[in-house]
Structures are given as structure tokens and as C-alpha cells.
Design a protein around this motif. Structure first.
Motif, PDB file in Angstrom:
ATOM      1  N   ILE A  59      58.284 -11.400  16.700  1.00 25.47           N
ATOM      2  CA  ILE A  59      56.916 -10.920  16.515  1.00 25.47           C
ATOM      3  C   ILE A  59      56.920  -9.399  16.548  1.00 25.47           C
ATOM      4  CG2 ILE A  59      54.554 -10.995  17.393  1.00 25.47           C
ATOM      5  CD1 ILE A  59      55.295 -13.597  18.820  1.00 25.47           C
ATOM      6  N   GLU A  60      56.418  -8.795  15.491  1.00 22.69           N
ATOM      7  CA  GLU A  60      56.293  -7.336  15.407  1.00 22.69           C
ATOM      8  C   GLU A  60      54.816  -6.989  15.593  1.00 22.69           C
ATOM      9  OE1 GLU A  60      58.425  -4.886  14.986  1.00 22.69           O
ATOM     10  OE2 GLU A  60      60.301  -5.946  14.550  1.00 22.69           O
ATOM     11  N   ILE A  61      54.513  -6.291  16.669  1.00 17.31           N
ATOM     12  CA  ILE A  61      53.131  -5.933  16.982  1.00 17.31           C
ATOM     13  C   ILE A  61      52.928  -4.454  16.679  1.00 17.31           C
ATOM     14  CG2 ILE A  61      51.328  -6.002  18.745  1.00 17.31           C
ATOM     15  CD1 ILE A  61      53.383  -7.893  20.282  1.00 17.31           C
ATOM     16  N   THR A  62      51.956  -4.143  15.868  1.00 18.28           N
ATOM     17  CA  THR A  62      51.703  -2.759  15.466  1.00 18.28           C
ATOM     18  C   THR A  62      51.194  -1.930  16.641  1.00 18.28           C
ATOM     19  OG1 THR A  62      51.156  -3.483  13.228  1.00 18.28           O
ATOM     20  CG2 THR A  62      50.410  -1.282  13.874  1.00 18.28           C
ATOM     21  N   GLY A  63      51.860  -0.797  16.873  1.00 13.03           N
ATOM     22  CA  GLY A  63      51.485   0.073  17.982  1.00 13.03           C
ATOM     23  C   GLY A  63      50.460   1.120  17.591  1.00 13.03           C
ATOM     24  N   PRO A  64      49.919   1.829  18.571  1.00 12.80           N
ATOM     25  CA  PRO A  64      48.869   2.823  18.315  1.00 12.80           C
ATOM     26  C   PRO A  64      49.293   3.943  17.375  1.00 12.80           C
ATOM     27  CG  PRO A  64      49.018   2.321  20.657  1.00 12.80           C
ATOM     28  CD  PRO A  64      50.203   1.686  20.009  1.00 12.80           C
ATOM     29  N   THR A  65      50.550   4.396  17.469  1.00 12.52           N
ATOM     30  CA  THR A  65      50.966   5.533  16.646  1.00 12.52           C
ATOM     31  C   THR A  65      51.274   5.136  15.210  1.00 12.52           C
ATOM     32  OG1 THR A  65      53.272   5.267  17.354  1.00 12.52           O
ATOM     33  CG2 THR A  65      51.898   6.762  18.636  1.00 12.52           C
ATOM     34  N   ARG A  66      51.254   3.848  14.896  1.00 11.51           N
ATOM     35  CA  ARG A  66      51.483   3.396  13.526  1.00 11.51           C
ATOM     36  C   ARG A  66      50.193   3.436  12.705  1.00 11.51           C
ATOM     37  NH1 ARG A  66      55.210  -0.143  11.217  1.00 11.51           N
ATOM     38  NH2 ARG A  66      56.721   0.754  12.670  1.00 11.51           N
ATOM     39  N   LEU A  67      49.064   3.499  13.383  1.00 11.74           N
ATOM     40  CA  LEU A  67      47.780   3.475  12.689  1.00 11.74           C
ATOM     41  C   LEU A  67      47.513   4.807  11.998  1.00 11.74           C
ATOM     42  CD1 LEU A  67      45.579   1.778  15.436  1.00 11.74           C
ATOM     43  CD2 LEU A  67      46.788   0.680  13.554  1.00 11.74           C
ATOM     44  N   PHE A  68      46.774   4.753  10.901  1.00 11.76           N
ATOM     45  CA  PHE A  68      46.384   5.986  10.222  1.00 11.76           C
ATOM     46  C   PHE A  68      45.446   6.799  11.103  1.00 11.76           C
ATOM     47  CE2 PHE A  68      47.496   3.299   6.536  1.00 11.76           C
ATOM     48  CZ  PHE A  68      48.449   4.125   5.966  1.00 11.76           C
TER      49      PHE A  68
END
Length: 227
Positions: free
Chosen positions: A201-210
């Protein structure tokens, strides 16, 4: 969670390794708790001085991190015979009327202001800045954690704080249902891949967001409590 300035990490070898508390830190946790207990009835400034003494022996960030968590169980209050804002208004008004230059004129202004507020000059002077943070009184402490439990809570909070800088989080599991349920409950973005060893499971982190949002970062960090 902790504040970013209390984050303890090592970047050795280009990595990012949170510096967790260990068994050797339990005596420190006990001393932090004891510092709070010994200073019930004292000002926050006095408590800070006691914590500063510990900082001369231990890691500053560790001492302050443990204290930050313990403060959730502490009650601070302002103690003054007169509301501090009213005291300042009266004192500064009296000082303007008197035209304070000398110490004698200052005492006269305090006497006039105290008379208007029906209190003593000493009580008025004590109230002037009683609402400053360092003057707050530690009224009560009801710690929910033992020294060992405080260290465990510190480790969790440290990991949560570190996650605010994460681009993503990878979890490998043979039974992803509970984790995926938590991810959905927290409204996090994720991808799941089936492998011979189980699920990744790959969970998107805060710094990946635009656009980094504190709200998403907080939800992301909270995932540790469900994992």
C-alpha cells in the motif's frame, strides 16, 4: 504530536531517522514528571527554570518534547486580585494623570489606581502582568502516563511529527483490510498493489500534494494510531 522545532532526526547517510526514546531515557521522563509535580503552585517561569536544569544534562529537544506531552495534563491559571487588563488600564491612566517621572510619582500613580479599583497598591502591581505566559500558575497536574508510558507516547508523537515531511508511506501487509479501512476513514489518497508476498500500500504523503494542507498532514500523521 510535537512541534517541528522539537523534531529529533538523524540524516546520516542521506537518510531520515527519527531519534526515538529508549530505556535509558525513562529516568529523564520520571524527572520531567517530578519537575512538574514539585512546581505545582509555582509560575510557569519557575517550571521552565527547572526544565532548563535538566537540559544541561540531557538533549534539549528530548526534555522539551517530554514536557510538551506532559503539559496536556497540567492546568495553568492566572492568579491576581484584579483583572490584569483592568489593572493596566487603571495604572497607565493614573500614570498619565500624574505624569510619572520619579519613583515617588510612580508609587502615587499606583496608589491612585489601586484606590479606584478598591485594592492595595501591592495587589495592583502584582496584577499588572499576571496574565503573561511566564507568570501563569501551575495549578494542578494529573499525569495519565508513567515514565515508561510517557516515553512510548513520545515515540508515537515523534513519528507523527516526522510524517509531516513525508512524500509517501509504504506498507507491506498480508491483511490490508483494517489499514485500508483506516486510510479511507481518514480520507487519505493511496494505491494498493498485489504481490506474491501480499499487498503493498502506497499512501500519499503531505509533501506529495500540489498544495500542502495542514489538515491533510494531520490526518496522515494520525494514521499511526490506526496502524
Amino acid at each position: 504530536m510535537l512541534t517541528k522545532d522539537l523534531l529529533r532526526v538523524s540524516r546520516a547517510g542521506g537518510g531520515y531517522y527519527p531519534q526515538f526514546a529508549d530505556r535509558e531515557d525513562r529516568p529523564l521522563a520520571a524527572r520531567v514528571i517530578e519537575s512538574y509535580r514539585e512546581n505545582v503552585g509555582e509560575t510557569r517561569g519557575t517550571l521552565d527554570d527547572a526544565l532548563a536544569d535538566l537540559e544541561s544534562e540531557y538533549d534539549f529537544k528530548l526534555v522539551r518534547g517530554l514536557a510538551k506531552l506532559l503539559e496536556r495534563d497540567a492546568t495553568f491559571e492566572t492568579r491576581a486580585a484584579v483583572d490584569p487588563e483592568r489593572a493596566r488600564t487603571a495604572a497607565f491612566g493614573a500614570a498619565e494623570d500624574v505624569g510619572v517621572i520619579s519613583e515617588a510619582e510612580r508609587e502615587r500613580a499606583l496608589e491612585d489606581a489601586a484606590s479606584a479599583l478598591d485594592c492595595t497598591p501591592a495587589a495592583l502591581e502584582n496584577a499588572l502582568f499576571a496574565d503573561r505566559d511566564e507568570r501563569a500558575i501551575l495549578a494542578d497536574l494529573d499525569p495519565r502516563w508513567s515514565p515508561e508510558e510517557l516515553c512510548v507516547q513520545y515515540d508515537l508523537s515523534l513519528a507523527q511529527t516526522a510524517l509531516f515531511d513525508a512524500t509517501d508511506l509504504t506498507v507491506r501487509t498480508s491483511d490490508p483490510r483494517a489499514l485500508v479501512s483506516s486510510i479511507k476513514r481518514l480520507r487519505l489518497m493511496y494505491e494498493i498493489e498485489k504481490t506474491p508476498e501480499g499487498r503493498v500500500i502506497e499512501i500519499t504523503g503531505p509533501t506529495r500534494l500540489f498544495r500542502r494542507t495542514r489538515r491533510y498532514g494531520t490526518r496522515f500523521a494520525r494514521l499511526l494510531r490506526f496502524a
